[in-house]
Design a protein around this motif. Structure first.
Motif, short mmCIF file in Angstrom:
data_model
loop_
_atom_site.label_atom_id
_atom_site.label_comp_id
_atom_site.label_asym_id
_atom_site.label_seq_id
_atom_site.Cartn_x
_atom_site.Cartn_y
_atom_site.Cartn_z
N THR A 5 0.85 -1.19 0.00
CA THR A 5 0.00 0.00 0.00
C THR A 5 0.88 1.24 0.00
OG1 THR A 5 -1.71 -1.17 1.26
CG2 THR A 5 -1.85 1.22 1.18
N ALA A 6 0.70 2.09 -1.01
CA ALA A 6 1.54 3.27 -1.18
C ALA A 6 0.92 4.50 -0.56
CB ALA A 6 1.81 3.51 -2.66
N GLN A 7 1.77 5.37 -0.07
CA GLN A 7 1.33 6.69 0.40
C GLN A 7 2.06 7.74 -0.44
OE1 GLN A 7 2.78 9.00 4.02
NE2 GLN A 7 0.84 8.18 4.83
N VAL A 8 1.34 8.77 -0.88
CA VAL A 8 1.94 9.82 -1.69
C VAL A 8 1.85 11.16 -0.97
CG1 VAL A 8 1.41 8.62 -3.85
CG2 VAL A 8 -0.24 10.27 -2.90
N LYS A 9 2.64 12.12 -1.46
CA LYS A 9 2.61 13.48 -0.91
C LYS A 9 2.54 14.47 -2.06
CE LYS A 9 4.92 16.69 2.24
NZ LYS A 9 6.01 16.88 3.22
N ASN A 10 1.72 15.47 -1.90
CA ASN A 10 1.62 16.53 -2.88
C ASN A 10 2.52 17.68 -2.44
OD1 ASN A 10 0.96 18.45 -4.77
ND2 ASN A 10 -1.18 18.64 -4.18
N THR A 11 3.72 17.79 -3.04
CA THR A 11 4.66 18.84 -2.66
C THR A 11 4.46 20.11 -3.49
OG1 THR A 11 6.34 17.98 -4.19
CG2 THR A 11 6.38 17.15 -1.93
N GLY A 12 3.46 20.12 -4.35
CA GLY A 12 3.18 21.29 -5.17
C GLY A 12 2.34 22.31 -4.43
N GLY A 13 1.96 23.38 -5.17
CA GLY A 13 1.24 24.47 -4.55
C GLY A 13 -0.26 24.43 -4.74
N LEU A 14 -0.77 23.46 -5.51
CA LEU A 14 -2.21 23.33 -5.72
C LEU A 14 -2.65 21.91 -5.46
CD1 LEU A 14 -2.71 25.37 -9.04
CD2 LEU A 14 -3.19 26.13 -6.70
N ALA A 15 -3.93 21.70 -5.21
CA ALA A 15 -4.46 20.37 -4.95
C ALA A 15 -4.35 19.51 -6.21
CB ALA A 15 -5.91 20.46 -4.51
N ALA A 16 -4.09 18.23 -6.00
CA ALA A 16 -4.07 17.25 -7.09
C ALA A 16 -5.36 16.44 -7.01
CB ALA A 16 -2.86 16.34 -6.97
N LEU B 170 -2.95 -1.42 -10.09
CA LEU B 170 -3.57 -0.10 -10.04
C LEU B 170 -4.11 0.20 -8.65
CD1 LEU B 170 -5.51 -0.14 -13.44
CD2 LEU B 170 -3.27 0.88 -12.97
N ALA B 171 -4.04 1.47 -8.26
CA ALA B 171 -4.58 1.90 -6.96
C ALA B 171 -5.11 3.32 -7.09
CB ALA B 171 -3.51 1.83 -5.88
N THR B 172 -6.19 3.59 -6.37
CA THR B 172 -6.81 4.91 -6.40
C THR B 172 -6.47 5.68 -5.14
OG1 THR B 172 -8.65 4.07 -7.73
CG2 THR B 172 -8.99 6.15 -6.58
N VAL B 173 -6.06 6.94 -5.31
CA VAL B 173 -5.75 7.81 -4.18
C VAL B 173 -6.84 8.86 -4.00
CG1 VAL B 173 -4.10 9.47 -3.22
CG2 VAL B 173 -3.28 7.45 -4.46
N GLY B 174 -7.33 9.41 -5.11
CA GLY B 174 -8.34 10.47 -5.04
C GLY B 174 -7.70 11.84 -5.01
N ASN B 175 -8.27 12.77 -4.27
CA ASN B 175 -7.77 14.15 -4.21
C ASN B 175 -6.75 14.30 -3.08
OD1 ASN B 175 -9.64 14.60 -6.24
ND2 ASN B 175 -11.16 15.47 -4.85
N VAL B 176 -5.66 15.04 -3.38
CA VAL B 176 -4.62 15.29 -2.38
C VAL B 176 -4.37 16.79 -2.31
CG1 VAL B 176 -2.30 14.71 -1.60
CG2 VAL B 176 -3.55 13.10 -3.05
N ALA B 177 -4.63 17.38 -1.17
CA ALA B 177 -4.44 18.81 -1.01
C ALA B 177 -2.96 19.18 -1.07
CB ALA B 177 -5.03 19.26 0.33
N ALA B 178 -2.67 20.44 -1.37
CA ALA B 178 -1.29 20.91 -1.41
C ALA B 178 -0.62 20.70 -0.06
CB ALA B 178 -1.25 22.39 -1.80
N GLY B 179 0.54 20.07 -0.07
CA GLY B 179 1.30 19.81 1.16
C GLY B 179 0.83 18.62 1.96
N ALA B 180 -0.23 17.95 1.51
CA ALA B 180 -0.80 16.84 2.27
C ALA B 180 -0.27 15.49 1.80
CB ALA B 180 -2.33 16.86 2.16
#
Length: 207
Positions: free
Chosen positions: A155-166, A186-196
């Motif tokens: 199970t993977a965890q990702v981080k959004n290091t950008g300035g806008l939500a993904a 394949l795996a679904t993450v959904g929406n990731v807020a900036a910095g989250a």
């Protein structure tokens, strides 16, 4: 009588002090400061960072230039006759990139390049959890470590290091390694807020 208490370690120190370490560069002139030019900032992703190394006399050929940033990347290159080198630096987190330049008979140059925050989403891998507890289709010794012969759920965890939500983030796991089969890639993450950070809703199945 003193020879009776001498040992190999003592004579090793004698050798290093008298003859020096053969890997140590030998100064052959007065130390000259380096003048190093490079971009004022770098962005997230892979960027070719152009570096010029010179001194008061002009370009410095054969200077070693190193770019490094935490766990992101580590790149080393040597300047050409014009004192130039370009290094492909991959940056996945904000902060700064360390730049170090060294050359024979020149003082060490050590500085940093700030990382410009992206005005867009930038999703990177953060960490993972390994399930090898021999339940739910997995097989293993339940130590949370991938071992040969196991069937695991990763199970993977990702981080959004950008300035806008993904938004609507999905992951795909691929390999060309012989002996490894990914039956659920394949795996679904959904929406990731900036910095989250966010963990995928499904695991990859690796055999």
């Amino acid at each position: 009588p003193s020879l009776a208490t001498d040992n190999g370690d003592l004579w090793t120190h004698y050798v290093y002090n008298m003859l020096a370490d053969p890997e140590m560069p030998v100064w052959t002139g007065h130390v000259v400061p380096l003048s190093v030019s490079y971009p004022s900032s770098v962005g997230l992703g892979t960027t070719h960072v152009a570096v010029h190394v010179g001194d008061a006399s002009g370009p410095v050929a054969g200077a070693h230039v190193c770019l490094s940033k935490d766990e992101d990347d580590y790149e080393v290159g040597v300047t050409d006759a014009a004192g130039n080198v370009s290094l492909p630096m991959t940056v996945e987190t904000t902060g700064s990139v360390r730049i170090v330049a060294t050359a024979l008979n020149h003082g060490r140059f050590d500085n940093s390049i700030p990382v410009a925050a992206a005005a867009a989403p930038y999703v990177v891998f953060n960490t993972q959890t390994v399930d090898d507890d021999a339940t739910g289709g997995t097989s293993g010794n339940a130590d949370g470590v991938i071992d040969a012969g196991e069937t695991i759920d990763l199970t993977a965890q990702v981080k959004n290091t950008g300035g806008l939500a993904a938004n609507n983030v999905t992951l795909a796991l691929r390999t060309t390694q012989p002996g490894v089969t990914i039956t659920d890639s394949l795996a679904t993450v959904g929406n990731v807020a900036a910095g989250a950070t966010k963990t995928a809703g499904e695991a990859f199945r690796v055999v």
